[in-house]
Structures are given as structure tokens and as C-alpha cells.
Enzyme design. Structure first.
Site, mmCIF file in Angstrom:
data_model
loop_
_atom_site.group_PDB
_atom_site.id
_atom_site.type_symbol
_atom_site.label_atom_id
_atom_site.label_comp_id
_atom_site.label_asym_id
_atom_site.label_seq_id
_atom_site.Cartn_x
_atom_site.Cartn_y
_atom_site.Cartn_z
ATOM 1 N N GLU A 174 0.840 -1.196 0.000
ATOM 2 C CA GLU A 174 0.000 0.000 0.000
ATOM 3 C C GLU A 174 0.876 1.246 0.000
ATOM 4 O O GLU A 174 1.812 1.357 0.794
ATOM 5 C CB GLU A 174 -0.920 0.010 1.223
ATOM 6 C CG GLU A 174 -1.862 1.201 1.252
ATOM 7 C CD GLU A 174 -2.873 1.151 2.390
ATOM 8 O OE1 GLU A 174 -3.495 2.184 2.658
ATOM 9 O OE2 GLU A 174 -3.036 0.085 2.992
ATOM 10 N N ARG A 175 0.547 2.180 -0.902
ATOM 11 C CA ARG A 175 1.319 3.412 -1.025
ATOM 12 C C ARG A 175 2.806 3.112 -1.177
ATOM 13 O O ARG A 175 3.654 3.857 -0.683
ATOM 14 C CB ARG A 175 1.094 4.333 0.168
ATOM 15 C CG ARG A 175 -0.356 4.649 0.449
ATOM 16 C CD ARG A 175 -1.040 5.336 -0.712
ATOM 17 N NE ARG A 175 -2.421 5.670 -0.394
ATOM 18 C CZ ARG A 175 -3.315 6.037 -1.298
ATOM 19 N NH1 ARG A 175 -3.002 6.084 -2.566
ATOM 20 N NH2 ARG A 175 -4.537 6.338 -0.936
ATOM 21 N N ASN A 217 -3.136 -1.888 8.038
ATOM 22 C CA ASN A 217 -4.455 -2.426 7.711
ATOM 23 C C ASN A 217 -4.292 -3.941 7.602
ATOM 24 O O ASN A 217 -4.263 -4.518 6.522
ATOM 25 C CB ASN A 217 -4.975 -1.828 6.399
ATOM 26 C CG ASN A 217 -5.121 -0.320 6.499
ATOM 27 O OD1 ASN A 217 -5.606 0.212 7.498
ATOM 28 N ND2 ASN A 217 -4.697 0.393 5.468
ATOM 29 N N LYS A 292 -3.263 -0.597 14.569
ATOM 30 C CA LYS A 292 -4.129 0.477 14.077
ATOM 31 C C LYS A 292 -5.555 0.078 14.422
ATOM 32 O O LYS A 292 -6.037 -0.958 13.956
ATOM 33 C CB LYS A 292 -3.983 0.653 12.567
ATOM 34 C CG LYS A 292 -4.931 1.710 11.971
ATOM 35 C CD LYS A 292 -4.747 1.822 10.457
ATOM 36 C CE LYS A 292 -5.716 2.825 9.861
ATOM 37 N NZ LYS A 292 -5.541 2.976 8.393
ATOM 38 N N GLU A 296 -10.350 4.733 10.071
ATOM 39 C CA GLU A 296 -10.566 4.434 8.649
ATOM 40 C C GLU A 296 -11.208 3.058 8.447
ATOM 41 O O GLU A 296 -10.835 2.291 7.572
ATOM 42 C CB GLU A 296 -9.247 4.524 7.887
ATOM 43 C CG GLU A 296 -8.606 5.897 7.950
ATOM 44 C CD GLU A 296 -7.305 5.990 7.185
ATOM 45 O OE1 GLU A 296 -7.067 7.039 6.568
ATOM 46 O OE2 GLU A 296 -6.523 5.025 7.219
ATOM 47 N N ASP A 375 -2.297 14.138 7.904
ATOM 48 C CA ASP A 375 -1.837 12.910 7.260
ATOM 49 C C ASP A 375 -0.691 13.162 6.295
ATOM 50 O O ASP A 375 -0.878 13.128 5.083
ATOM 51 C CB ASP A 375 -3.009 12.253 6.518
ATOM 52 C CG ASP A 375 -2.700 10.826 6.071
ATOM 53 O OD1 ASP A 375 -1.669 10.290 6.473
ATOM 54 O OD2 ASP A 375 -3.520 10.264 5.332
ATOM 55 N N GLU A 397 5.882 9.234 13.968
ATOM 56 C CA GLU A 397 5.731 8.502 12.718
ATOM 57 C C GLU A 397 6.054 9.436 11.557
ATOM 58 O O GLU A 397 5.437 10.484 11.393
ATOM 59 C CB GLU A 397 4.308 7.956 12.587
ATOM 60 C CG GLU A 397 4.096 7.100 11.359
ATOM 61 C CD GLU A 397 2.713 6.474 11.297
ATOM 62 O OE1 GLU A 397 2.292 6.083 10.190
ATOM 63 O OE2 GLU A 397 2.039 6.379 12.351
ATOM 64 N N GLU A 403 3.612 9.587 0.152
ATOM 65 C CA GLU A 403 2.249 9.336 -0.307
ATOM 66 C C GLU A 403 1.583 10.584 -0.873
ATOM 67 O O GLU A 403 0.862 10.520 -1.868
ATOM 68 C CB GLU A 403 1.453 8.787 0.876
ATOM 69 C CG GLU A 403 -0.004 8.542 0.651
ATOM 70 C CD GLU A 403 -0.679 8.022 1.908
ATOM 71 O OE1 GLU A 403 -1.894 7.775 1.847
ATOM 72 O OE2 GLU A 403 0.000 7.875 2.953
ATOM 73 N N TRP A 552 -14.034 13.428 5.246
ATOM 74 C CA TRP A 552 -12.662 13.047 5.587
ATOM 75 C C TRP A 552 -11.931 14.100 6.406
ATOM 76 O O TRP A 552 -10.935 13.793 7.066
ATOM 77 C CB TRP A 552 -11.879 12.725 4.313
ATOM 78 C CG TRP A 552 -12.325 11.438 3.700
ATOM 79 C CD1 TRP A 552 -13.264 11.262 2.734
ATOM 80 C CD2 TRP A 552 -11.878 10.129 4.064
ATOM 81 N NE1 TRP A 552 -13.423 9.929 2.451
ATOM 82 C CE2 TRP A 552 -12.578 9.202 3.261
ATOM 83 C CE3 TRP A 552 -10.959 9.629 4.987
ATOM 84 C CZ2 TRP A 552 -12.385 7.826 3.348
ATOM 85 C CZ3 TRP A 552 -10.754 8.257 5.069
ATOM 86 C CH2 TRP A 552 -11.466 7.374 4.261
#
Length: 836
Positions: A174-175, A217, A292, A296, A375, A397, A403, A552
Site C-alpha cells: 500500500e502506497r 491495515n 491500528k 478508517e 496525514d 511517525e 504518499e 474526511w
């Protein structure tokens, strides 16, 4: 101390092509000009265990010295006293072999002492991992011809220096823009762990000590017997480099068996304790878990009206007997908040969810906080949560895989951004409270803390999809070890190791890199308005309209007259008041808020004037986007000057990306300025926006087999319209006459390069074919930009120095393929020095 060249000098520019797989650990033969000084004639590695980082340090030194200097140095695991030697080992092993050692009292876990004189080198670590770090540092100095004589002690500033890989069980990332997963394929852990070991080596060389191998995720199938067995293989492959394996967990994993995942249910608690014991039997030194939860759409403790601390502590109890750590992400927010509510603010979520839990997390829980409250935007105010958790260990982080910052198709050197955040003083309790001191545990006297970086490294030879992007992974490791280092010094060390000592190469890469973040910010999003990308789709190209009127919370609140989030205390969302008083007073006051965060904290008219330049907000948008895109053109030209000074393979690979960035920065510039002109109806004082005298719009040409196509969003096309073929099989042509004076021009064609289709194009002017090309960026850029005609797929090709006559026939032929209907936007005839 200088080095003796034992082989003939290798001239820069004559080296064979390199694919980038060795990163900064190339150990390239030393360049001409090094003065001679003999290195020790033996290596003593005080461990005979082949999986020990000490043994690996000896092997690394042997291989490195042979590669750099052409000198074969024997390795022994028995102490010697009659030869000059490089001795590597733990303090305890050194004392056991040689009897005594001084000057090591300051050594901490993972720290090393490097002592160098004319006859010997001593590299000692408090633990085995520290020994390997010291060996890598010594080799770095050898490779840079910059050995520091005397005794030097280096301790990491934080115990946690991890990467968070976002690898999926199916082998995708992902990304991630660097290929497929190094750890998973087809739902299972890979059988061949060679690549995992190579990655661990790369990370260890910059002090990284842990890798969370799967996506936050997470998928519960990771916990199957077959995959737990595979975790053991991966851990075995990385262990010799001192890199501990960790995993992300899906909070609801017990649900399939127990019908519940309530963290306060004893059955669930026992389920996690049992599976954790099984994993530790295969991976006895597992670093721990990353969680996590309730973000989301991910499950979490809030499902059962439990607190986030209840959820984190459940995992903490499971890993505590094994010495494990739980990293619990603070990235928790509701993605269905009301845009109609003026006080709604996603930026408040971290504090709302976590502040009241301070002191309620177990000691082996670390709350992992993104550097800003939204983000990974091109600029954010630092997260106020860092200053709010005085009794909880925290980690910062940082996203190495950009991204929102060009996805390694645009180059952005991120260390200056990270440094700005790490050096920010939040003034908690009216005391010095720099974020770098908070996350190390120093400010609030916490036992744990540190860094979590998201690299997205994959199987691509370049690891990240771009040679230049590797500077970010290198910088992340260096700053996680010591945040006081200069981002420019880090960059220059990386450049010397990656591309050699040529001063022109060093100066050029330094200039491009240090200007890259400001340039990207200028043509993507200014004044704290966030990155003006498409937040509902790929996060790559421009689409500011996507950010408002949804749940969002990455809002611009851009209207016809005003723009910006109102985060003031009295009239807005109150976010400014989340900061300690000294900082809150600044952010709440429009006259004291820095211009680069004006629209982050304040809702203002487009005519609001900036303190720093006296420009209006809207004119600043216009000026900045033109300046930023101009910088990208300069980067491209600067990179071209390096031809022959670095190997052709890496030169051409990066040249493609710099060329792409130069073209796509113009897409960004035109798209954003046109959008805000249409919204505000305030003209650019310099008359640039919407005025392109060197362009011929494709829809204005004579079309055969082509038809006009209105683009959505409208600002992703010059003149709001493009052309596409009338079928997905038959070629189309667009023709016109050159309306410009005869001369020599750079001829640029803007077109759309969709995923899952490879159209073919031919450009003819007069009686000559100027160029042919394919729309095959999906095979080159390393990510899936889009399946639509939009700001993600808009791209440009330029043919330089084309001699044309006024009245020449211009013909563009497009052959569609798959879903890609050979789309065209415009053609530009650019006189020398004109960008468009």
C-alpha cells in the site's frame, strides 16, 4: 587519517552501470586523489557464531575493505597482539580477551565506541548490535575517505528505531512505489528470505533495529500456522543484522473463533496471550506489535465502548513476558465528520481520543503519533498530542514513502521537513519541549520512545522506485539515531556513498535536494493549505475540489471569497487551543501566525495580505506555483549536467523521473492556479493564469478519428478540454499549421497516460517525424496513477531543438490501446528559454 590505494584508481564516469540494489553500501573502489595510509592488516571479530552481528561485522569489514581499497584482510575470531588489527566485539568480549578497556562507561545499549589510530582500530559495542553499527560507521568513513582519528562514542537517542512496512499478504504494498513485497506473496510469507536479509543489512547500516513487516491495515490470516512458521524464517534472516521482526495485527482477529474481540473479555485476552506465545516460540526476539484500531474503518476497542488504552494494554499484557513492545497508532479519527459544522476538525481527533488516557497505558505501550494532526501533508503544524502525553511513552511517525509528496515520481528530500518538526519547541509547561526530546523520552522521563518510519521498500532494484529517493531512507535512519544532525550533512554523506566524491555531483545533488521540498510545496499547496491533491483517489495529482464537502476532514474551506480552516479558539474549531499556552497564543493570533501556516489556522479572504511579502493570498498562490514549477525545470537541467559523471544506468533512470517531474509540475501549476482563478475570479497580476500563447489546443485542431472530451476535474486540461479517439481500435489524427514564426523550438506535447493501456503516438512537423512514443508510464513510474483523464495521468513529452517553418503541417497520430484512447491535451512551441 587517509587511505592507501591498493588498486589502480577508477576514474569517475567510467564505472559500469549500477541498478541501485546496493544503495549507499556500494563500497565503490576508491577514487583517485586519496592520500596513502595503511589500514590495519587483520580483523579480529570476537565471536565465532555466524548469526552474531559481531561475526557479520567482521565479514562486512573484510568485504568492504576489499571492495573499496582492493585490500584483502584476513578475519579471525581469536584475539591477537602482534599484528595491527581492527578489533570488533562487545565490551565484555573485549575484556575477556584483552583484559581491560577504558573509556566505555558512557556506552549505552546499541551504542558503539570507534577508536582509530595509525596501527589499530577498535570497535566496541555495549551489545552485539552496537558492534555492527560501529563497523558500518567505520566503513562509511573509509568509503568517504574521511576516517576520524581518536576515540568516538555514539549512542542512539532512542531505543525504538523501527520501520513500518505497509506490505499486504497478496504481495502488494500500500502506497509503495518500489515494486512487490519483500515479505509476502500470494497470501503467505515468502519462502526465499534473501531479499529480507539484504533489506535488514541496509537498515542496520543506518541504525534501524526493528521492522514491522506488514500493513497496519492488517489481515488476520497472518496468524495462520503456515505464516507464523514463515515469520520465524524472516526473523532468522534479519537477526544477524540486529534487526528485530514485528508485526501489525488486526484487532478483530479472535472474532472468527470466539465471536467477539472485546479487549476486556477474558476469553479474548487468553486468545491473544496464546497466539503471542506461539509466535514467540518461532521468533523469540520479536520486537512486538503495531496496532491500528478504530481508524478508517478498522476494528478496535471502541466497538465495545472500551477505551483505546484498554485495547493497547490487552496486547501489552500478551507481549510483556517476552519483553515485547506495543506500538499503538494515534491515527484515530472519524472519517464521516460533518462539513456543515464549522467546529468539526479532524485535526482535533488525536487529542480528543488520547489526551484523557495519559498515564493509563502499560509501560510497554508506545503511542505512535504522526508528525502532524492530518496525514503526511507537505506542511502541517506539529501534532499537539506530543505535548499532551506526559505520562505515556511516544514515538513519531514519519513517512519515507511520500504518499502525498509525489510518490517518488517527483523527488522531494524529506529530511528538512522532518528536522523542522523534530526541532519544534512545543513549550509544554512553559519549558523547552522539542519534539525530538519528547519522543526520545528525555523531556518527560519516559522509559521508551523513538521513531517509526514508513518506507514502502519493495523488490524493485532501487528499493523505493527511485535512486534519489533513497536519500530519504538513509536520512530517516540517521535522524532516528541522532536528530541533531544537519539534513544537508546527512545528504552529502549519502551522496558521496551513493554517487562518489566528484564535487560537481555533490554540489548538484545537494542543490536539487535542498530546494526540492520548497519547490514541491510551492507548486502543490501553500500557506499551510495542505497538499492540494486528490484525497479521494490516488493522492498523486492535483484536485483541490476533492478536499471539501466530504467527511474526511482534510478541508480547505475554499469558497468564492475566502479560504482556510478556522482553527481559532473563540470562533473556529478550537484547535489552536490544543497547544500549550505559549504556542496557542501564536497560532490563535493571525498577526503572529507564520505565513506558512496561515491557512492551517485561519479562514481569510483571498485578498488578505501576507506579513512576509505583502502579497495577497491569491497572488501568492499564483506566484508560488509558477516559481515552484520553474524550480522543477531547473532540477531537470541540473541533472542533465551529470551525464558521464555517474554511471549511465542510474543517470538515465533518474533523468526519466526528473523529466517527468518537470512536466507534471506544470500540470500542477496550471491546474491549481486555474482552479483558484475560477473560484475567486481574481486575475493574476502578471497575466499568466489561463494565458498560454505558445500552445495549440488539441480540440482546436482538425480531427479525424478523434473527438473532443470534457475533462473532470476541469482544471486538469488546458482549456478544460482534451481529445480522445472515437474508438478503442482505430487510430486518430489531429492536424494544424504552425502559426508561429519560423525558427527553432522545443516542441512539447501534453497527453494523458492511463493505467492499463499503452497508446502509441507519432508527431510529424512538415516533412519530418519529430518523435514517436508510447503511453507506458505505468511500466516506468512504479505506481498506478489513474484510470481516467485527470491530473494524475496528465503528462508531457518534449522534443528539443526542432527547426520549423511557419505554415508547416503539424500532425499528431494516436493509436489507442485497451482503455487508453490516445488522449491529447495540447502541443506547445517553445522558443529558447521559455517554459510554457
Amino acid at each position: 587519517m587517509h587511505l592507501l590505494l591498493a588498486i589502480a584508481p577508477v576514474l569517475l564516469g567510467s564505472v559500469l552501470g549500477e541498478d541501485g540494489s546496493r544503495g549507499w553500501l556500494r563500497y565503490a573502489p576508491a577514487a583517485d586523489g586519496c592520500e596513502s595510509q595503511q589500514v590495519p592488516s587483520a580483523i579480529v571479530a570476537l565471536s565465532s557464531t555466524k548469526i552474531s552481528p559481531v561475526y557479520i561485522a567482521g565479514q562486512e569489514l573484510q568485504n568492504g575493505l576489499k571492495s573499496i581499497l582492493g585490500k584483502i584482510v584476513d578475519v579471525t575470531t581469536t584475539g591477537v597482539s602482534d599484528l595491527s588489527a581492527i578489533v570488533v566485539g562487545t565490551v565484555d568480549a573485549y575484556i575477556a580477551t584483552y583484559g581491560t578497556v577504558t573509556g566505555v562507561d558512557e556506552l549505552e545499549d546499541d551504542g558503539y565506541m570507534l577508536s582509530t589510530d595509525e596501527d589499530s582500530v577498535v570497535i566496541l559495542g555495549r551489545n552485539e548490535r552496537g558492534v555492527l553499527y560501529g563497523a558500518f560507521e567505520y566503513l562509511s568513513q573509509v568509503a568517504r575517505n574521511n576516517i576520524t582519528s581518536g576515540r568516538h562514542i555514539s549512542n542512539p537517542q532512542a531505543p525504538i528505531r523501527w520501520t513500518n512496512e505497509w506490505d499486504n499478504m497478496d504481495g502488494s504494498i500500500e502506497r509503495g512505489y518500489g515494486g512487490a513485497s519483500n515479505f509476502f506473496r500470494g497470501g503467505y510469507v515468502v519462502d526465499n528470505t534473501t531479499r529480507a536479509a539484504e533489506y535488514a543489512r541496509l537498515l542496520a547500516s543506518v541504525g534501524i533495529n526493528g521492522v514491522i513487516i506488514n500493513n497496519v491495515n492488517a489481515n488476520a490470516t497472518l496468524l495462520s500456522d503456515r505464516n507464523v512458521e514463515g515469520l520465524g524464517r524472516l526473523a532468522d534472516a534479519m537477526r544477524p543484522y540486529g534487526v528485530q521482526l514485528g508485526i501489525s495485527l488486526n484487532f478483530a482477529s479472535p472474532n472468527a473463533t470466539l465471536g467477539t474481540f472485546d479487549p476486556l473479555d477474558p476469553k479474548v485476552d487468553a486468545w491473544w496471550a496464546n497466539i503471542t506465545d506461539q509466535i514467540y516460540r518461532k521468533v523469540p526476539d520479536m520486537a512486538g506489535y503495531l496496532i491500528k484500531a478504530n481508524s478508517e474503518g478498522q476494528p478496535g476497542p471502541l466497538t465495545y465502548n472500551r477505551t483505546l488504552a484498554d485495547g493497547a494494554n490487552m496486547f501489552a499484557r500478551a507481549v510483556q513476558p517476552h519483553g515485547g513492545v506495543v506500538m499503538f497508532r494515534a491515527f484515530v479519527y472519524d472519517n464521516h465528520i460533518s462539513y456543515a459544522n464549522w467546529t468539526s476538525d479532524r485535526a482535533n481527533a488525536q487529542l480528543e481520543f488520547f489526551q484523557h488516557l495519559d498515564g493509563k497505558f502499560d509501560d510497554n505501550v508506545v503511542v505512535q503519533i504522526k508528525y502532524g494532526p492530518i496525514d503526511f501533508q507537505v506542511r502541517e503544524a506539529p501534532s499537539p498530542l506530543f505535548a499532551a502525553l506526559h505520562n505515556t511513552s511516544t514515538a513519531i511517525e514519519l513517512q519515507v514513502t511520500p504518499e502525498y509528496l509525489g510518490q517518488n515520481c517527483h523527488f522531494v528530500y524529506l529530511a528538512p521537513l522532518w528536522k523542522e518538526i523534530l526541532d519544534f519547541d512545543l513549550r509544554a509547561e512553559n519549558k523547552s519541549s522539542k519534539i525530538k526530546d519528547i519522543v526520545t523520552g528525555q523531556r518527560f522521563k519516559r522509559p521508551l520512545g523513538g521513531y517509526a518510519g514508513v518506507p514502502g521498500a519493495g523488490t524493485n532494484a532501487t528499493w523505493l522506485g527511485s535512486h534519489m529517493a533513497m536519500s530519504n531512507l538513509y536520512a530517516y535512519g540517521k535522524l532516528a539515531w541522532d536528530a541533531s544532525l544537519s539534513s544537508e550533512d546527512i545528504l552529502q554523506d549519502w551522496t558521496r556513498l551513493s554517487f562518489g566524491p566528484d564535487q560537481v555531483v555533490l554540489d548538484t545533488i545537494t542543490d536539487i535536494s535542498m530546494k526540492s521540498w520548497p519547490a514541491y510545496e510551492k507548486y502543490s499547496g501553500n500557506l499551510g493549505v495542505q497538499t492540494l491533491t486528490d484525497i479521494l483517489y490516488t493522492h498523486f495529482g492535483p484536485n483541490p475540489a476533492s478536499q471539501d464537502n466530504n467527511g474526511w476532514g482534510q478541508w480547505l474551506r475554499a469558497g468564492n471569497v475566502t479560504i482556510g480552516m478556522d482553527r481559532t479558539i473563540e470562533n473556529g474549531t478550537g484547535n489552536a487551543g490544543n497547544y500549550p499556552p505559549e504556542i496557542a497564543e501564536i497560532y490563535d493570533d493571525i498577526d503572529r501566525t507564520p505565513d506558512n501556516l496561515l491557512l492551517w489556522f485561519h479562514h481569510v479572504p483571498y485578498t488578505q495580505r501576507l506579513k512576509s511579502t505583502n502579497e495577497t493570498v491569491i497572488q501568492h498562490f499564483y506566484n508560488a506555483h509558477y516559481e515552484g514549477a520553474a524550480s522543477a525545470q531547473a532540477f531537470h537541467r541540473q541533472w542533465e549536467t551529470l551525464k558521464g559523471k555517474i554511471d549511465d544506468e542510474r543517470f538515465e533512470h533518474q533523468l526519466f523521473r526528473q523529466t517527468y517531474q518537470a512536466g507534471h509540475s506544470l500540470v500542477w501549476r496550471d491546474s491549481i492556479t486555474q482552479y483558484f482563478y475560477n473560484l475567486s475570479r481574481i486575475a493574476d497580476e502578471m497575466g499568466r493564469v489561463g494565458n498560454h500563447p505558445h500552445r495549440i489546443e488539441a480540440e482546436s485542431m482538425k480531427l479525424e478519428g478523434y473527438k473532443s472530451y470534457v475533462i473532470n476535474p476541469f482544471h486538469a486540461a488546458s482549456g478544460f478540454t482534451a481529445i480522445v479517439t472515437t474508438s478503442n481500435v482505430t487510430a486518430g489524427t489531429a492536424t494544424t499549421e504552425v502559426p508561429f514564426e519560423s525558427g527553432t523550438y522545443d516542441v512539447a506535447v501534453n497527453y494523458y497516460d492511463l493505467f492499463n493501456g499503452t497508446s502509441s503516438y507519432r508527431l510529424e512537423i512538415g516533412n519530418q517525424t519529430v518523435g514517436v512514443w508510447k503511453g507506458d508510464n505505468e511500466k516506468k513510474l512504479g505506481h498506478e496513477p489513474s484510470r481516467y483523464l485527470d491530473g494524475h495521468t496528465a503528462t508531457r513529452i518534449t522534443f528539443r531543438g526542432v527547426a520549423v517553418q511557419k505554415g508547416d503541417m503539424v500532425r499528431i497520430t494516436g493509436q489507442p490501446d485497451g482503455i487508453e484512447p490516445a488522449p491529447l491535451d495540447y502541443v506547445s512551441f517553445l522558443p529558447p528559454g521559455i517554459v510554457d
